[in-house]
Design a protein around this motif. Structure first.
Motif: not given
Length: 370
Positions: A10-19
């Protein structure tokens, strides 16, 4: 407790979603989703390099150390979450841990008030803050098996509470909306619910035409509709159900109204599934009502996602651009509301699966006489 591996994803996906920007997560439910922290005050700072940091205050120092992934099992991981206890409030703590973010900071547009935003900008004047809508909420739409299990337990708690209410309330005494709501809340809490996801809606007679009525001293008299919209929360996850009853023998118009709503909900259940546009589910309901020339008495959307919040994406409405996918859990809740007479709403919780949908709610949808 959420497994550390899931939190890392979830941490990694959040950073990816934030560009690829550093991220500040402030919405309470999103902080819990990404970090495991369940306290009422805290923010999660996710830098580009180094471990994420949960910022909270002294009230949650011990709790944060237990709940976040700051254990020996994950301490060797670069994504292990650390805690920072601020004695001057969470915003000052964020300013301390994010003093040199290396560029712009992405944050949840829905999770920060204008006042808090301005305070943070004052503490970090050289930082650009980039608001992103649905930054974490989009990730939360697809539920894991554990999340669905928690929602199913919340459904079971809610249904058990309703069944006990129906069997123990002295309906012949014409209890008031307020009395019914209070009894239901007690049954929900004694049955295992955490703090309720919302205050129960209990509306009798003509007041059942108010979709979000607040309970009053209006009594449920013979011949009245009684609309009850309620839910439970288990391990943080919500359920949301509605049933409409009638005191005594229903009038023909009440039977017809209930049948029309039930037909529309059944039609929505035939349409709903993975890959289906949410607006198409809503359209199926409205077309059903149009055939009966009652579409003008349905003014809200057909449903919404549920999870850590009782209202999440996706949205089943005529204006929605969302598409259903495997792992979504949504409500299906058409209703008809006749001003001055009464209304009907039937609401179930539905999980979208690989090949179709499964209704999590088990209580009957028929018009029950009280």
């Amino acid at each position: 407790m959420t497994p550390p591996g899931v939190l890392r994803q979830r941490l990694e996906a959040t950073m990816e979603a934030a560009g690829g920007r550093p991220v500040l997560v402030t919405a309470r439910s999103s902080v819990r989703y990404v970090s495991g922290f369940t306290g009422s005050a805290g923010a999660l700072w996710i830098p580009l390099e180094g471990p994420p940091v949960l910022v909270t205050d002294f009230r949650y120092e011990e709790q944060a150390g237990i709940e976040v992934a700051d254990s020996a099992a994950t301490s060797q991981s670069s994504s292990a979450i650390r805690t920072h206890i601020s004695r001057e409030g969470w915003m000052r703590g964020v300013a301390q841990v994010a003093a040199d973010p290396g560029g712009a900071i992405a944050f949840e547009a829905e999770g920060l008030t204008v006042a808090d935003y301005e305070s943070l900008r004052g503490m970090l004047p050289d930082v650009d803050f980039v608001p992103l809508r649905d930054l974490v909420r989009t990730l939360r739409r697809v539920k894991t098996r554990d999340e669905v299990d928690a929602i199913e337990r919340a459904v079971a708690v809610a249904e058990g509470a309703l069944n006990r209410l129906l069997s123990t309330m002295e309906w012949s005494a014409a209890p008031s909306e307020r009395e019914i709501a209070a009894a239901l809340e007690m049954e929900l809490r004694l049955g295992g619910s955490d703090p309720l996801p919302f205050d129960p809606i209990v509306a009798a007679g003509e007041r059942s035409a108010l979709p979000h009525a607040t309970p009053t001293d209006r009594r449920a008299e013979p011949g009245d509709f009684l609309l009850i919209d309620f839910g439970a929360r288990v391990d943080g996850y919500c359920s949301d159900l509605t049933r409409t009853f009638v005191r005594g023998v229903p009038a023909p118009w009440q039977v017809t109204l209930h049948e029309q709503v039930l037909e529309a909900q059944t039609r929505a259940g035939e349409v709903i599934g993975p890959g289906i546009a949410c607006r198409d589910v809503d359209r199926a309901v409205r077309e059903t009502f149009a055939r009966h020339d009652v579409e003008g008495f349905f003014g809200h959307g057909t449903g919404h996602g549920i999870g850590l919040d009782v209202h999440e994406g996706p949205s089943l409405s005529s204006r929605s651009d969302d598409v259903l996918e495997r792992g979504n859990v949504v409500t299906v809740e058409p209703g008809l509301y006749l001003p001055g007479r009464g209304g009907v709403r039937i609401e179930d919780d539905v999980r979208i699966g690989e090949a179709g949908a499964r209704t999590l709610t088990r209580i009957p949808r028929a018009l029950v006489r009280l």
